[in-house]
Scaffold this motif. Structure first.
Motif, PDB file in Angstrom:
ATOM      1  N   LEU A 242       0.824  -1.193   0.000  1.00 35.03           N
ATOM      2  CA  LEU A 242       0.000   0.000   0.000  1.00 35.03           C
ATOM      3  C   LEU A 242       0.867   1.256   0.000  1.00 35.03           C
TER       4      LEU A 242
ATOM      5  N   ARG B 140       0.688   5.756  -0.305  1.00 32.35           N
ATOM      6  CA  ARG B 140      -0.134   6.965  -0.154  1.00 32.35           C
ATOM      7  C   ARG B 140       0.318   7.979  -1.204  1.00 32.35           C
TER       8      ARG B 140
ATOM      9  N   GLU C  30      -9.647  11.142   3.076  1.00 30.88           N
ATOM     10  CA  GLU C  30      -8.802  10.098   2.496  1.00 30.88           C
ATOM     11  C   GLU C  30      -9.653   8.852   2.267  1.00 30.88           C
TER      12      GLU C  30
ATOM     13  N   LYS D 130      -4.912   6.334  -2.091  1.00 30.36           N
ATOM     14  CA  LYS D 130      -4.068   5.214  -1.713  1.00 30.36           C
ATOM     15  C   LYS D 130      -4.034   4.230  -2.867  1.00 30.36           C
TER      16      LYS D 130
END
Length: 289
Positions: free
Chosen positions: A14, A16, A62, A134
């Protein structure tokens, strides 16, 4: 020509992504450049490198993703409430630029915009510096999300892509070695969507512009073409039914070995990406249709 063998692992994690800037490339294409410390360790393999983007719902600062995103991430994501979990879409890494030390600094992702587009189109059209996404993306360059892999004995390459696969097709053309023959069809909605394609390959590129009168459909255009002699490699990507029709023509009518055809349905009319993923999990890959 030579190409690396497909790896056996899927080394993704993952990341950002913070929006740095946006740039309109044409009526149907918007480039968004991402950066920030959340990209540390990102390693695109180029060509048609794909990644899974998680986008926020309106009002969310987010996107909401599962904690165990690197395990059974799709099941964990689907288990979250639909109005809370991040919107999931697959995109291509159009380019990655690194610092002298080798760490990721910027990543370009091109978004195909449509008048009746869904949540990803709406998010991209409204994106501004500082917005956050993300992504489940590659941590090593040689990864299984790079599908454009011509075998070593390839004499020439055939490519077809619609606007959703245009970033992947143009990145693949940039990667091809000098003088390799390539026969290419790029399909876009509007004349203004044509763009300069940088490639060292010996490439003939035809633009299929849907707004221009007399433009043939994809199968008609390919069927009417005289293809090069030698051993081909085929990469076709875009709307799923068109991809299937092209594959049938190339395998059944042209006699191209289906093992030398990479075909990817990036989208399907009337279905969301979530529905496509669920269908793909339940349906075997066709052998020769």
């Amino acid at each position: 020509m030579t190409t690396a063998a497909a790896p056996g692992l899927e080394p993704f994690r993952l990341f950002r992504l913070t929006v740095l800037r946006t740039r309109r490339l044409g009526p149907s294409m918007l480039r968004i450049t991402f950066g920030g410390p959340g990209l540390d360790g990102f390693a695109s393999g180029g060509r048609d490198q794909s990644l899974s983007l998680f986008l926020p719902h309106p009002g969310q600062p987010e996107p909401v993703v599962p904690v165990d995103i690197e395990g059974n991430w799709f099941g964990a994501w689907r288990a979250l409430p639909a109005d809370v979990r991040a919107v999931l879409r697959s995109y291509t890494v159009r380019a990655q630029r690194r610092t002298a030390g080798g760490s990721a600094t910027e990543v370009d992702i091109d978004f195909a915009l449509h008048e009746d587009g869904g949540p990803a189109c709406r998010w991209a059209a409204a994106a501004s510096p500082g917005d956050v996404l993300k992504a489940l993306g590659p941590a090593v360059e040689d990864n299984t999300a790079v599908r454009f892999r011509p075998p070593e004995d390839t004499d020439w390459v055939l490519i077809w892509a619609d606007e959703t696969a245009l970033p992947a097709a143009t990145a693949a053309l940039e990667w091809l070695p000098a003088r390799l023959r390539a026969r290419v069809w790029l399909e876009v909605p509007y004349t203004g969507d044509r763009m300069t394609v940088d490639t060292a390959a010996d490439a003939r590129i035809d633009w299929l512009v849907r707004e221009e009168p007399g433009t043939p459909d994809a199968v008609e255009a390919v069927r009417a073409a005289e293809l090069p002699e030698g051993t081909p490699y085929v990469w076709i990507a875009g709307e799923a039914s068109t991809v299937r029709a092209l594959r049938r023509h190339l395998v059944r009518e042209r006699g191209i070995d289906r093992k030398r055809v990479t075909f990817v349905g990036y989208w399907r009319r009337g279905l969301s990406e979530e529905q496509l993923r669920e269908e793909a999990e339940a349906t075997p890959t066709p052998s020769d249709d």
